[in-house]
Design a protein around this motif. Structure first.
Motif, mmCIF file in Angstrom:
data_model
loop_
_atom_site.group_PDB
_atom_site.id
_atom_site.type_symbol
_atom_site.label_atom_id
_atom_site.label_comp_id
_atom_site.label_asym_id
_atom_site.label_seq_id
_atom_site.Cartn_x
_atom_site.Cartn_y
_atom_site.Cartn_z
ATOM 1 N N MET A 140 53.223 38.405 27.681
ATOM 2 C CA MET A 140 52.834 40.037 27.617
ATOM 3 C C MET A 140 54.434 40.733 28.287
ATOM 4 O O MET A 140 54.354 41.555 28.084
ATOM 5 N N ARG A 141 55.282 39.667 28.243
ATOM 6 C CA ARG A 141 56.627 40.713 28.899
ATOM 7 C C ARG A 141 57.255 40.321 28.206
ATOM 8 O O ARG A 141 59.062 40.413 27.869
ATOM 9 N N ILE A 142 57.365 40.273 26.499
ATOM 10 C CA ILE A 142 58.558 39.798 25.850
ATOM 11 C C ILE A 142 58.098 40.792 24.519
ATOM 12 O O ILE A 142 57.063 41.669 24.408
ATOM 13 N N ALA A 143 59.418 40.089 23.249
ATOM 14 C CA ALA A 143 59.622 41.134 22.288
ATOM 15 C C ALA A 143 60.164 39.956 21.952
ATOM 16 O O ALA A 143 61.347 39.082 22.040
ATOM 17 N N VAL A 144 59.919 39.555 20.567
ATOM 18 C CA VAL A 144 60.439 38.351 19.946
ATOM 19 C C VAL A 144 60.696 39.466 17.812
ATOM 20 O O VAL A 144 59.946 39.711 17.171
ATOM 21 N N LYS A 160 52.980 41.115 18.430
ATOM 22 C CA LYS A 160 52.437 40.214 18.946
ATOM 23 C C LYS A 160 50.766 39.470 18.109
ATOM 24 O O LYS A 160 50.719 38.228 19.045
ATOM 25 N N GLU A 174 65.557 36.193 18.013
ATOM 26 C CA GLU A 174 66.334 36.191 19.265
ATOM 27 C C GLU A 174 64.828 37.040 20.225
ATOM 28 O O GLU A 174 63.817 37.500 19.807
ATOM 29 N N ILE A 175 64.686 36.601 22.008
ATOM 30 C CA ILE A 175 63.704 37.491 22.092
ATOM 31 C C ILE A 175 63.793 38.153 23.770
ATOM 32 O O ILE A 175 64.924 36.900 23.835
ATOM 33 N N VAL A 176 63.481 38.949 23.534
ATOM 34 C CA VAL A 176 63.421 39.560 25.149
ATOM 35 C C VAL A 176 62.809 38.998 26.428
ATOM 36 O O VAL A 176 62.090 39.696 25.814
ATOM 37 N N SER A 177 62.785 39.402 26.719
ATOM 38 C CA SER A 177 61.780 38.719 27.696
ATOM 39 C C SER A 177 62.228 39.680 29.480
ATOM 40 O O SER A 177 63.332 39.821 30.432
ATOM 41 N N PHE A 178 61.392 40.881 29.352
ATOM 42 C CA PHE A 178 61.278 41.823 30.230
ATOM 43 C C PHE A 178 60.933 41.190 31.789
ATOM 44 O O PHE A 178 60.221 40.473 32.245
ATOM 45 N N VAL A 179 61.894 41.740 32.552
ATOM 46 C CA VAL A 179 61.853 41.845 34.590
ATOM 47 C C VAL A 179 61.185 43.776 34.852
ATOM 48 O O VAL A 179 61.422 44.305 33.438
ATOM 49 N N GLY A 180 61.072 42.778 35.973
ATOM 50 C CA GLY A 180 60.169 44.391 36.496
ATOM 51 C C GLY A 180 61.208 45.555 37.271
ATOM 52 O O GLY A 180 62.577 44.624 37.452
ATOM 53 N N GLY A 181 61.288 46.541 36.976
ATOM 54 C CA GLY A 181 62.191 47.516 37.860
ATOM 55 C C GLY A 181 62.329 48.654 37.371
ATOM 56 O O GLY A 181 63.127 48.398 35.832
ATOM 57 N N GLY A 182 62.469 49.334 37.681
ATOM 58 C CA GLY A 182 62.929 50.928 36.521
ATOM 59 C C GLY A 182 63.228 51.737 37.520
ATOM 60 O O GLY A 182 62.582 52.522 38.827
#
Lengths: 64, 268
Positions: A28-32, A41, A56-64
């Motif tokens: 639920m926290r990635i884009a591929v 998804k 290529e995979i990006v995995s998001f961490v919280g904060g903004g």
């Protein structure tokens, strides 16, 4: 297979969803992106990853 | 005779140089800007030059104000930036600071989206003031932009972005700035836009909590139309809170990448 620039040899094609689980990604926290195409998804469960694929995979961490 | 732009108006002048033009000018020019560059040097004038003479402490009329505000923008750059259409999804620490920077840069069309109101714990890093407490963030930000650059087209929507409405909200924009807080929401928006809006670039923020080195925050061209700004590691959690410096550094990375994209540069 190449994942985020790192070579990972695959003996047989593997489902993207299995690969992501093996590699410890929270789905639920990635884009591929596979070979330059975003993978929806809803398609993780039936997308096969072959040995010649580039992920290529990006995995998001919280904060903004 | 040279055909130049002087304080936003086309002018034919027999002045050969910038200093000659300045001497002919009816009032004292405290600040001289020549083709986007503030200078006290003299330059030969040629066709197509942009010149602004600014008198400090004097409020110019509306048309003159717009041209004087644009004087520090490099002319060819400014035209592209003014035509730019950028949406900002989330007006927290990242989005509020990105919005202010893009407004200062003169991005012509901004769409600001957030569901929330300004509350006291936002003020440690977000671009709001005590006077904004309780206001919708969209309204508070639109009010600030009005004070920074009143010549922009700013649209707002106070709504929670979901899987269902993301595409209809943001399609048609050149760039969407993903500036949400929760990783699941970041992923939801990025996936929806990359899947359904192939002409829209997405610039995301991920990893800017704490007071780790600011040098760890960078811009990465991750997919074809997708960029991530941040250290991609430092998530907000107990003991590693969000603080103004790194959040603002990350927002500046996003704003600069958005500017580059509007200028046709795809390299990170």
């Amino acid at each position: 297979m190449k994942m985020n620039g790192v070579l990972i040899p695959l003996e047989r094609p593997v489902l993207l969803s299995e690969l992501l689980e093996q590699q410890g990604y929270e789905q639920m926290r990635i884009a591929v992106e596979k070979n330059g195409e975003i993978i929806p998804k809803s398609a993780y469960l039936d997308t096969l990853v072959q040995d010649e694929d580039v992920l290529e995979i990006v995995s998001f961490v919280g904060g903004g | 005779m040279a055909s130049i732009m002087l304080n936003g108006l086309p002018v034919q002048t027999d002045a050969k140089t910038l200093h000659q033009l300045q001497q002919q000018f009816p009032y004292q020019a405290d600040v001289v800007i020549y083709n986007g560059f503030q200078t006290s040097d003299d330059f030969p004038l040629k066709d197509g030059d942009f010149v602004a003479f600014i008198q400090k402490g004097v409020m110019p009329n509306q048309e003159e104000l717009e041209s004087l505000m644009c004087a520090r923008h490099t002319p060819a750059v400014h035209q592209k930036v003014k035509a730019g259409r950028v949406a900002i999804a989330g007006l927290g620490g990242l989005g509020s600071n990105v919005a202010v920077m893009l407004a200062r840069t003169g991005v012509g069309h901004l769409f600001l989206v957030d569901f929330d109101v300004v509350e006291p714990s936002n003020l440690n890093r977000q671009s709001y003031y005590i006077s904004h407490l309780g206001m919708d963030k969209t309204a508070a930000m639109a009010q600030q932009i009005q004070q920074i650059n009143p010549f922009l087209d700013v649209k707002t929507k106070t709504i929670r972005v979901t899987q269902e409405n993301a595409v209809s909200l943001f399609q048609g924009y050149d760039v969407v700035c993903e500036a949400f807080d929760q990783p699941e929401n970041k992923a939801m928006l990025v996936n929806a836009l990359l899947e359904h809006c192939p002409h829209t670039a997405v610039v995301s923020g991920s990893g800017m909590a704490g007071y780790w080195s600011a040098n760890d925050i960078k811009t990465t061209h991750k997919f074809q139309k997708f960029y991530v700004c941040g250290d991609q590691q430092s998530g907000a959690q107990a003991g590693n809170g969000l603080m103004a410096p790194r959040v603002t550094v990350c927002a500046a990375h996003q704003a600069n990448m958005i500017l580059r994209l509007l200028l046709g540069i795809e390299k990170e």
